[in-house]
Each structure stands twice: as C-alpha cells, then as structure tokens.
Write an enzyme that holds these catalytic residues in place. Structure first.
Site: not given
Length: 143
Positions: A92, A58, A10, A103, A116, A86, A113
C-alpha cells in the site's frame, strides 16, 4: 482456483495517462481484464464503497482523492486472482513496494497509490457487485 477480483485504477493513474501501462502489468501477470469502465465517483458512492474505513484518520482524504477525477473499475479473472493481483499491486505504501510492482514503479505516495484491489473473496464479490450489474457480467458471455 479461478477467481475474479475488482481493480480500481485511481484518479492519479487516469490523470497521468498511465492506465495502459498499469494494464500491461496486470495482463503480463496472467490476469485477464474481462470488463472495465471509466466513471466519476460521487461522494456518496466513494463513502459507501470505503465505509469500512469510516473511523480511520485517512477516510476523508481518501474520499476526496477518489472523487477528484475519473477512475477505471475493472474485473480481473485468473488463477488465484485476488492474491496474484495483490502481489502485482505491491505494498500500500509505495516506499515499501517492490520495484516491478504497480505501486513500486508508478505510485507517487501513499495517498496517490494508483490502484485498489479486493483483499478477500468475500470483498471481491461485494466490490464487483458494487460497480457492475448482473446484466453487465452476464453479457460477457452473450456477445
């Protein structure tokens, strides 16, 4: 089972110049980054990609964040790539993410965070096709 999954680094990762460190976590987990590209999402693209969350509170902040700077989209490949990535990403909410996860070690807050990752095989296929053409994916084997 050998799988592919989509990863997005991100805008906070690109802005903070930690993409290399994040990629190290990915590669050290045994996943291969088989293709990646940097792009700047348009509002339309971000809204289309995250349309599943359109009714969530959000949604607007997420879209604004995702268009705030460049992202790196990647296809990862490996055994059980979806669930493995994951685990590597962590929860998250970085406050709930274990140390040693992307994270847990890098995310500043739940909005920024870092990453994705696809959450299912069906979504991985859809998300990979969203960012990568068949030609891009086929050309991996034609060099």
């Amino acid at each position: 089972m050998l799988e592919r999954t989509l990863s997005i680094l991100k805008p906070d990762v690109v802005k903070r110049n930690i993409a290399g460190q994040v990629n190290s976590y990915i590669e050290n987990s045994g996943l291969k980054i088989i293709i990646q590209k940097m792009c700047l999402l348009t509002r339309y693209q971000a809204e289309k990609f995250y349309e599943i969350h359109k009714s969530q509170v959000f949604f607007v902040p997420l879209i604004n964040f995702m268009i705030s700077g460049p992202v790196v989209v990647q296809v990862l490949e490996g055994e059980n790539a979806i669930s493995l990535y994951r685990e590597v990403m962590g929860a998250t909410d970085p406050k709930k993410a274990n140390s040693g996860t992307i994270r847990g070690d890098f995310a500043e807050n739940i909005d920024a965070n870092c990453v994705h990752g696809s959450d299912s095989l069906e979504n991985a296929i859809r998300e990979i096709r969203f960012f990568f053409s068949e030609y891009e994916l086929l050309s991996l084997y034609e060099c």
